[in-house]
Design a protein around this motif. Structure first.
Motif, PDB file in Angstrom:
ATOM      1  N   GLY A  13       2.695   4.420   0.563  1.00 40.76           N
ATOM      2  CA  GLY A  13       1.629   5.171  -0.094  1.00 40.76           C
ATOM      3  C   GLY A  13       0.816   4.297  -1.025  1.00 40.76           C
ATOM      4  O   GLY A  13      -0.403   4.446  -1.146  1.00 40.76           O
ATOM      5  N   LEU A  14       1.477   3.356  -1.673  1.00 40.46           N
ATOM      6  CA  LEU A  14       0.791   2.430  -2.581  1.00 40.46           C
ATOM      7  C   LEU A  14      -0.031   1.386  -1.832  1.00 40.46           C
ATOM      8  O   LEU A  14      -0.974   0.821  -2.372  1.00 40.46           O
ATOM      9  CB  LEU A  14       1.808   1.708  -3.461  1.00 40.46           C
ATOM     10  N   CYS A  15       0.339   1.114  -0.582  1.00 37.71           N
ATOM     11  CA  CYS A  15      -0.303   0.052   0.192  1.00 37.71           C
ATOM     12  C   CYS A  15      -1.691   0.478   0.673  1.00 37.71           C
ATOM     13  O   CYS A  15      -1.840   1.496   1.335  1.00 37.71           O
ATOM     14  CB  CYS A  15       0.571  -0.319   1.372  1.00 37.71           C
ATOM     15  N   PRO A  16      -2.698  -0.298   0.375  1.00 34.34           N
ATOM     16  CA  PRO A  16      -4.087   0.073   0.694  1.00 34.34           C
ATOM     17  C   PRO A  16      -4.537  -0.361   2.093  1.00 34.34           C
ATOM     18  O   PRO A  16      -5.417  -1.200   2.244  1.00 34.34           O
ATOM     19  CB  PRO A  16      -4.876  -0.665  -0.384  1.00 34.34           C
ATOM     20  N   PHE A  17      -3.936   0.199   3.150  1.00 33.53           N
ATOM     21  CA  PHE A  17      -4.287  -0.203   4.510  1.00 33.53           C
ATOM     22  C   PHE A  17      -5.776  -0.032   4.794  1.00 33.53           C
ATOM     23  O   PHE A  17      -6.415  -0.917   5.354  1.00 33.53           O
ATOM     24  CB  PHE A  17      -3.481   0.591   5.538  1.00 33.53           C
ATOM     25  N   ALA A  18      -6.330   1.118   4.457  1.00 34.68           N
ATOM     26  CA  ALA A  18      -7.746   1.380   4.742  1.00 34.68           C
ATOM     27  C   ALA A  18      -8.633   0.374   4.015  1.00 34.68           C
ATOM     28  O   ALA A  18      -9.607  -0.128   4.569  1.00 34.68           O
ATOM     29  CB  ALA A  18      -8.114   2.804   4.345  1.00 34.68           C
ATOM     30  N   TRP A  19      -8.315   0.069   2.784  1.00 33.89           N
ATOM     31  CA  TRP A  19      -9.096  -0.873   1.989  1.00 33.89           C
ATOM     32  C   TRP A  19      -9.026  -2.278   2.597  1.00 33.89           C
ATOM     33  O   TRP A  19     -10.036  -2.983   2.690  1.00 33.89           O
ATOM     34  CB  TRP A  19      -8.587  -0.867   0.557  1.00 33.89           C
ATOM     35  N   ILE A  20      -7.828  -2.688   3.021  1.00 31.26           N
ATOM     36  CA  ILE A  20      -7.652  -4.015   3.614  1.00 31.26           C
ATOM     37  C   ILE A  20      -8.477  -4.136   4.892  1.00 31.26           C
ATOM     38  O   ILE A  20      -9.210  -5.113   5.085  1.00 31.26           O
ATOM     39  CB  ILE A  20      -6.156  -4.291   3.899  1.00 31.26           C
ATOM     40  N   VAL A  21      -8.386  -3.120   5.755  1.00 29.64           N
ATOM     41  CA  VAL A  21      -9.128  -3.161   7.018  1.00 29.64           C
ATOM     42  C   VAL A  21     -10.627  -3.122   6.756  1.00 29.64           C
ATOM     43  O   VAL A  21     -11.405  -3.804   7.422  1.00 29.64           O
ATOM     44  CB  VAL A  21      -8.684  -2.022   7.951  1.00 29.64           C
ATOM     45  N   PRO A  26     -16.036  -5.163   7.665  1.00 33.87           N
ATOM     46  CA  PRO A  26     -16.885  -4.356   6.785  1.00 33.87           C
ATOM     47  C   PRO A  26     -17.852  -3.416   7.509  1.00 33.87           C
ATOM     48  O   PRO A  26     -18.329  -2.457   6.930  1.00 33.87           O
ATOM     49  CB  PRO A  26     -17.644  -5.394   5.960  1.00 33.87           C
ATOM     50  N   ASN A  27     -18.130  -3.655   8.768  1.00 40.55           N
ATOM     51  CA  ASN A  27     -19.080  -2.807   9.486  1.00 40.55           C
ATOM     52  C   ASN A  27     -18.436  -1.571  10.100  1.00 40.55           C
ATOM     53  O   ASN A  27     -19.109  -0.771  10.731  1.00 40.55           O
ATOM     54  CB  ASN A  27     -19.779  -3.612  10.586  1.00 40.55           C
ATOM     55  N   ARG A  28     -17.137  -1.444   9.924  1.00 41.93           N
ATOM     56  CA  ARG A  28     -16.440  -0.289  10.502  1.00 41.93           C
ATOM     57  C   ARG A  28     -15.743   0.486   9.386  1.00 41.93           C
ATOM     58  O   ARG A  28     -15.131  -0.093   8.509  1.00 41.93           O
ATOM     59  CB  ARG A  28     -15.388  -0.749  11.495  1.00 41.93           C
ATOM     60  N   TYR A  29     -15.845   1.795   9.462  1.00 44.67           N
ATOM     61  CA  TYR A  29     -15.111   2.619   8.503  1.00 44.67           C
ATOM     62  C   TYR A  29     -13.936   3.247   9.232  1.00 44.67           C
ATOM     63  O   TYR A  29     -14.107   4.104  10.090  1.00 44.67           O
ATOM     64  CB  TYR A  29     -15.990   3.710   7.885  1.00 44.67           C
ATOM     65  N   LEU A  30     -12.757   2.791   8.910  1.00 39.38           N
ATOM     66  CA  LEU A  30     -11.548   3.271   9.565  1.00 39.38           C
ATOM     67  C   LEU A  30     -10.610   3.952   8.575  1.00 39.38           C
ATOM     68  O   LEU A  30      -9.469   4.231   8.910  1.00 39.38           O
ATOM     69  CB  LEU A  30     -10.807   2.093  10.227  1.00 39.38           C
ATOM     70  N   GLY A  31     -11.080   4.194   7.379  1.00 39.31           N
ATOM     71  CA  GLY A  31     -10.222   4.707   6.325  1.00 39.31           C
ATOM     72  C   GLY A  31      -9.484   5.983   6.672  1.00 39.31           C
ATOM     73  O   GLY A  31      -8.271   6.082   6.532  1.00 39.31           O
ATOM     74  N   TRP A  32     -10.211   7.004   7.121  1.00 38.41           N
ATOM     75  CA  TRP A  32      -9.579   8.288   7.440  1.00 38.41           C
ATOM     76  C   TRP A  32      -8.508   8.113   8.496  1.00 38.41           C
ATOM     77  O   TRP A  32      -7.399   8.612   8.364  1.00 38.41           O
ATOM     78  CB  TRP A  32     -10.635   9.285   7.916  1.00 38.41           C
ATOM     79  N   GLY A  33      -8.828   7.416   9.565  1.00 39.98           N
ATOM     80  CA  GLY A  33      -7.877   7.241  10.659  1.00 39.98           C
ATOM     81  C   GLY A  33      -6.642   6.465  10.257  1.00 39.98           C
ATOM     82  O   GLY A  33      -5.524   6.814  10.622  1.00 39.98           O
ATOM     83  N   LEU A  34      -6.834   5.401   9.482  1.00 41.69           N
ATOM     84  CA  LEU A  34      -5.686   4.606   9.035  1.00 41.69           C
ATOM     85  C   LEU A  34      -4.814   5.397   8.073  1.00 41.69           C
ATOM     86  O   LEU A  34      -3.585   5.338   8.156  1.00 41.69           O
ATOM     87  CB  LEU A  34      -6.161   3.320   8.375  1.00 41.69           C
ATOM     88  N   ASP A  35      -5.423   6.115   7.147  1.00 41.13           N
ATOM     89  CA  ASP A  35      -4.625   6.886   6.195  1.00 41.13           C
ATOM     90  C   ASP A  35      -3.899   8.035   6.889  1.00 41.13           C
ATOM     91  O   ASP A  35      -2.734   8.314   6.591  1.00 41.13           O
ATOM     92  CB  ASP A  35      -5.508   7.409   5.064  1.00 41.13           C
ATOM     93  N   ALA A  36      -4.575   8.698   7.815  1.00 34.49           N
ATOM     94  CA  ALA A  36      -3.917   9.768   8.569  1.00 34.49           C
ATOM     95  C   ALA A  36      -2.797   9.186   9.424  1.00 34.49           C
ATOM     96  O   ALA A  36      -1.712   9.775   9.527  1.00 34.49           O
ATOM     97  CB  ALA A  36      -4.933  10.509   9.438  1.00 34.49           C
ATOM     98  N   GLY A  37      -3.044   8.039  10.007  1.00 32.32           N
ATOM     99  CA  GLY A  37      -2.013   7.379  10.804  1.00 32.32           C
ATOM    100  C   GLY A  37      -0.811   6.968   9.974  1.00 32.32           C
ATOM    101  O   GLY A  37       0.331   7.054  10.433  1.00 32.32           O
ATOM    102  N   LYS A  38      -1.074   6.532   8.751  1.00 31.77           N
ATOM    103  CA  LYS A  38       0.019   6.154   7.855  1.00 31.77           C
ATOM    104  C   LYS A  38       0.903   7.365   7.579  1.00 31.77           C
ATOM    105  O   LYS A  38       2.132   7.286   7.666  1.00 31.77           O
ATOM    106  CB  LYS A  38      -0.563   5.595   6.554  1.00 31.77           C
ATOM    107  N   GLY A  39       0.290   8.499   7.281  1.00 32.45           N
ATOM    108  CA  GLY A  39       1.059   9.715   7.028  1.00 32.45           C
ATOM    109  C   GLY A  39       1.820  10.166   8.257  1.00 32.45           C
ATOM    110  O   GLY A  39       3.011  10.503   8.186  1.00 32.45           O
ATOM    111  N   ALA A  40       1.167  10.155   9.407  1.00 27.14           N
ATOM    112  CA  ALA A  40       1.805  10.593  10.650  1.00 27.14           C
ATOM    113  C   ALA A  40       2.962   9.673  11.038  1.00 27.14           C
ATOM    114  O   ALA A  40       4.028  10.139  11.448  1.00 27.14           O
ATOM    115  CB  ALA A  40       0.774  10.656  11.767  1.00 27.14           C
ATOM    116  N   MET A  41       2.750   8.368  10.910  1.00 24.89           N
ATOM    117  CA  MET A  41       3.776   7.414  11.307  1.00 24.89           C
ATOM    118  C   MET A  41       5.047   7.570  10.479  1.00 24.89           C
ATOM    119  O   MET A  41       6.155   7.619  11.019  1.00 24.89           O
ATOM    120  CB  MET A  41       3.248   5.979  11.158  1.00 24.89           C
TER     121      MET A  41
END
Length: 163
Positions: A13-21, A26-41
């Motif tokens: 939860g502390l790890c900023p996957f969306a921010w890192i990606v 920078p031209n892609r916004y993957l935040g929602w998908g990565l965060d949702a994937g983190k929760g699901a995984m």
């Protein structure tokens, strides 16, 4: 109780996957998908544990996401983490949450109203389909944490000037 797995949930939860990606691409916004994937995984991996473990893992993911030490990450909502995990643990609640969020967005409600409505819809749907108390032990703190995360937006909505 699987304490090491719960500790890993907090750390993820502390790890900023969306921010890192977002920094790497920078031209892609993957935040929602990565965060949702983190929760699901996380909850998928813990789904076969004691009944409380995946739900507590979800709560710890939310706590880690809301109280991240990375100041720049405070703007990332905990809702995707919540919705990804709920979609795995309670698919009906995940669908209800997504539908309410989509409707609130469609009618132009402020984001915080849609976010809190989506969490509440998930709680009601899970209770209707499963009638378990575990969910409410997690959902009430989650609702409060997401409300805390969106405190400024809520203050703006509730202020007398906005009426």
């Amino acid at each position: 109780m699987n304490w090491p797995a719960l500790l890993v949930s907090l750390l993820l939860g502390l790890c900023p996957f969306a921010w890192i990606v977002q920094r790497l691409w920078p031209n892609r916004y993957l935040g929602w998908g990565l965060d949702a994937g983190k929760g699901a995984m996380v909850v998928q991996l813990l789904k076969n544990q004691d009944e409380w473990v995946p739900w507590l893992a979800l709560l710890l993911l939310i706590i880690g996401h809301v109280f991240t030490p990375f100041k720049e990450l405070k703007k990332f909502s905990a809702l995707p983490v919540f919705m990804g995990a709920v979609a795995v643990l309670s698919p009906e609640a995940g669908i209800a949450s997504a539908l309410v969020l989509a409707y609130a967005t469609w009618v132009g409600k402020p984001a915080v109203i849609g976010t809190l409505s989506a969490v509440a819809a998930a709680a009601i749907a899970h209770w209707v389909f499963y009638s378990t108390e575990i969910y409410f032990v997690v959902i009430i703190p989650t609702f409060l944490l997401i409300a805390y995360q969106n405190e400024k937006e809520m203050d703006a909505i509730l202020s007398p000037e906005s009426r």
